[in-house]
Design an enzyme around this catalytic site. Structure first.
Site, mmCIF file in Angstrom:
data_model
loop_
_atom_site.group_PDB
_atom_site.id
_atom_site.type_symbol
_atom_site.label_atom_id
_atom_site.label_comp_id
_atom_site.label_asym_id
_atom_site.label_seq_id
_atom_site.Cartn_x
_atom_site.Cartn_y
_atom_site.Cartn_z
ATOM 1 N N CYS A 251 2.198 2.911 3.536
ATOM 2 C CA CYS A 251 2.298 2.178 4.611
ATOM 3 C C CYS A 251 3.794 1.699 4.571
ATOM 4 C CB CYS A 251 1.630 1.002 4.374
ATOM 5 S SG CYS A 251 1.939 -0.385 5.635
ATOM 6 N N GLU B 230 -0.557 -8.495 6.559
ATOM 7 C CA GLU B 230 -1.831 -8.820 6.157
ATOM 8 C C GLU B 230 -2.478 -10.110 6.786
ATOM 9 O OE1 GLU B 230 -4.488 -7.273 4.754
ATOM 10 O OE2 GLU B 230 -5.541 -9.169 5.351
ATOM 11 N N CYS C 49 0.786 -1.176 -0.149
ATOM 12 C CA CYS C 49 -0.103 -0.047 -0.015
ATOM 13 C C CYS C 49 1.001 1.220 0.025
ATOM 14 C CB CYS C 49 -0.815 -0.052 1.128
ATOM 15 S SG CYS C 49 -2.068 -1.372 1.130
ATOM 16 N N ASN D 33 0.173 8.778 9.381
ATOM 17 C CA ASN D 33 1.708 8.833 10.192
ATOM 18 C C ASN D 33 2.637 9.017 9.315
ATOM 19 O OD1 ASN D 33 0.592 9.131 12.899
ATOM 20 N ND2 ASN D 33 -0.324 7.166 12.467
HETATM 21 N N1 SAH Z 1 -2.637 -5.350 6.530
HETATM 22 C C1 SAH Z 1 -3.766 -4.920 7.462
HETATM 23 C C2 SAH Z 1 -3.357 -4.621 8.845
HETATM 24 C C3 SAH Z 1 -2.247 -3.855 9.162
HETATM 25 S S1 SAH Z 1 -2.202 -2.207 8.818
HETATM 26 C C4 SAH Z 1 -4.339 -3.839 6.961
HETATM 27 O O1 SAH Z 1 -3.904 -3.076 5.902
HETATM 28 O O2 SAH Z 1 -5.659 -3.617 7.184
HETATM 29 C C5 SAH Z 1 -3.260 -1.510 10.086
HETATM 30 C C6 SAH Z 1 -3.678 -0.076 9.535
HETATM 31 O O3 SAH Z 1 -2.969 1.026 9.693
HETATM 32 C C7 SAH Z 1 -4.602 -0.010 8.256
HETATM 33 O O4 SAH Z 1 -5.693 0.454 8.362
HETATM 34 C C8 SAH Z 1 -3.599 0.663 7.433
HETATM 35 O O5 SAH Z 1 -3.943 0.987 6.306
HETATM 36 C C9 SAH Z 1 -3.165 1.655 8.343
HETATM 37 N N2 SAH Z 1 -1.917 2.342 8.030
HETATM 38 C C10 SAH Z 1 -0.876 1.849 7.220
HETATM 39 N N3 SAH Z 1 0.062 2.872 7.076
HETATM 40 C C11 SAH Z 1 -0.523 4.224 7.683
HETATM 41 C C12 SAH Z 1 0.181 5.360 7.777
HETATM 42 N N4 SAH Z 1 1.465 5.663 7.560
HETATM 43 N N5 SAH Z 1 -0.507 6.096 8.572
HETATM 44 C C13 SAH Z 1 -1.906 5.953 9.295
HETATM 45 N N6 SAH Z 1 -2.173 4.728 8.907
HETATM 46 C C14 SAH Z 1 -1.629 3.666 8.275
HETATM 47 FE FE1 SF4 Z 2 -1.374 -2.432 3.088
HETATM 48 FE FE2 SF4 Z 2 -1.687 -3.483 5.413
HETATM 49 FE FE3 SF4 Z 2 0.363 -4.494 4.140
HETATM 50 FE FE4 SF4 Z 2 0.479 -2.112 4.963
HETATM 51 S S1 SF4 Z 2 0.368 -3.934 6.237
HETATM 52 S S2 SF4 Z 2 1.209 -2.601 3.026
HETATM 53 S S3 SF4 Z 2 -1.600 -1.202 5.062
HETATM 54 S S4 SF4 Z 2 -1.934 -4.552 3.461
#
Ligand code: SAH
Ligand code: SF4
Length: 358
Positions: free
Chosen positions: A117, A164, A114, A294
């Site tokens: 992230c 994930e 993503c 963040n």
């Molecule tokens: N992979 C799963 C769970 C882990 S991420 C998922 O994507 O849902 C947990 C949450 O943090 C998710 O909603 C993700 O989109 C969010 N997240 C990831 N990077 C972020 C960032 N830099 N600032 C704020 N939220 C973030």
């Molecule tokens: Fe996307 Fe969640 Fe994986 Fe980060 S941890 S890359 S938000 S699926």
């Protein structure tokens, strides 16, 4: 040697049967491991000495190895856990007045990439074992200790750390069952939340095998933008995701799903985005949790300002969608959402691709 933290209740019972032991022995050992937080067979005083000796020959209770620990000014704690071969994952404990929430990782790195992230930017190394997932709860409880009423401090678990969860399905479900089982942590299904970026077939499996509370990382009101921010959307687009949410709710412990929505300045935070979202989720009972972005080193986005976040919330609220703004917790130790980095030896070589392509 069998690591007993790798087995859920059913599997541990089967393992004891294979050893020629009665099923209730499994329950006794579970209670020692999870209710008492014990990892030493010698301390399990209601087991015959001969059984303790036998267990020492055949099994171990291999709890996590902690490489580093940090405490933020707001009381948030973060542990960096060694998961071998140069990899480490993070676990974060967030104390609140009426509960203690543990944010648990399920993979070393993440393959889904993503755009916003920091875990995704490191690429993927491997799935965590059941022991490594449930071991995070074990460790936090062990470190923090029982409260004066004799209860463990971790009352809620969110699988929102690194990785994930639904792409590490089996190990995640075994660990979930240990969180829920009365002989282990006995948490209610409403207090355990799986967060997914939207792996649609696995959402259906979770509904059948272990329905707990569900959070979806939505982040965009249409496929065009979501394809960029959450690339797995190219495989499971929004129409399918919304339908999967509705199916999930048939068996979920709560009567809504939570949509997480990271607020990225100028990208997905405009009024028209909020209005499009309202139309998108029209048929899905839901709540929204807006997450101020963040930042992390080299992040390509900026956090929306608070005024914009509040205006976005108000538009959703006017459409009668309950919307909260996530408090930023632990950001002075990079423990806030999306900042968890751990240390991952990138097997997917994503960092090289990024360096070349960005
Ligand atoms: N992979 C799963 C769970 C882990 S991420 C998922 O994507 O849902 C947990 C949450 O943090 C998710 O909603 C993700 O989109 C969010 N997240 C990831 N990077 C972020 C960032 N830099 N600032 C704020 N939220 C973030
Ligand atoms: Fe996307 Fe969640 Fe994986 Fe980060 S941890 S890359 S938000 S699926």
């Amino acid at each position: 040697m069998q690591n007993l933290l790798d087995l859920d209740v059913q599997q541990l019972t089967a393992w004891f049967a294979e050893q020629g032991e009665k099923p209730f022995r499994a329950k006794q050992v579970l209670r020692w491991m999870y209710k008492a937080g014990e990892s030493d067979f010698d301390a399990m005083s209601d087991l015959a000495v001969s059984l303790r000796e036998k267990l020492k020959q055949t099994a171990r209770i291999d709890t996590p190895t902690v490489m580093r620990e940090e405490t933020a000014s707001d009381g948030t704690r973060k542990w960096l856990l060694d998961v071998g071969t140069g990899n480490a994952v993070e676990t974060v404990y967030i104390p609140e007045e009426d509960r203690g929430t543990l944010c648990v990782s399920t993979q070393a790195g993440c393959a889904l990439d993503c755009a916003f992230c920091s875990t995704g930017k490191q690429g993927f190394n491997r799935n965590l074992s059941t022991a490594e997932i449930i071991g995070q709860v074990w460790w936090a409880n062990h470190e923090l200790g029982k409260n004066p009423e004799g209860n463990w401090p971790v009352t809620n678990v969110v699988l929102m750390g690194m990785g994930e969860p639904l792409l590490n399905f089996d190990n995640t479900v075994h660990a979930l069952r240990l969180m829920l089982d009365d002989h282990a942590y006995g948490l209610s299904r409403r207090r355990v939340t799986v967060s997914t970026s939207g792996v649609v077939p696995a959402m259906d499996r979770l509904r059948e095998e272990c329905p707990v509370a569900l959070a979806i990382s939505l982040h965009a009101p249409n496929d065009e933008l979501r394809n960029v921010l959450v690339p797995i959307n190219q495989k499971y687009p929004l129409r399918e995701l919304m339908a999967a949410c509705r199916r999930y709710l048939e068996k979920a412990p709560r009567d809504f799903v939570t949509f997480e929505y990271v607020m990225l300045a100028g990208v997905n935070d405009r009024e028209q985005d909020a209005r499009e979202l309202i139309r998108l989720v029209r048929d899905v009972p839901c709540k929204f949790n807006l997450i101020p972005f963040n930042p992390f080193p080299q992040a390509p986005y900026q956090r929306s300002d608070m005024e914009t976040v509040k205006r976005f919330r108000d538009i959703l609220m006017q459409a009668e969608i309950v919307t909260t703004i996530r408090k930023v917790r632990g950001d002075d130790i990079a423990a806030a959402c999306g900042q968890l980095a751990g240390q991952v030896q990138d097997k997917t070589k994503r960092t090289h691709r990024l360096a070349g392509g960005a």
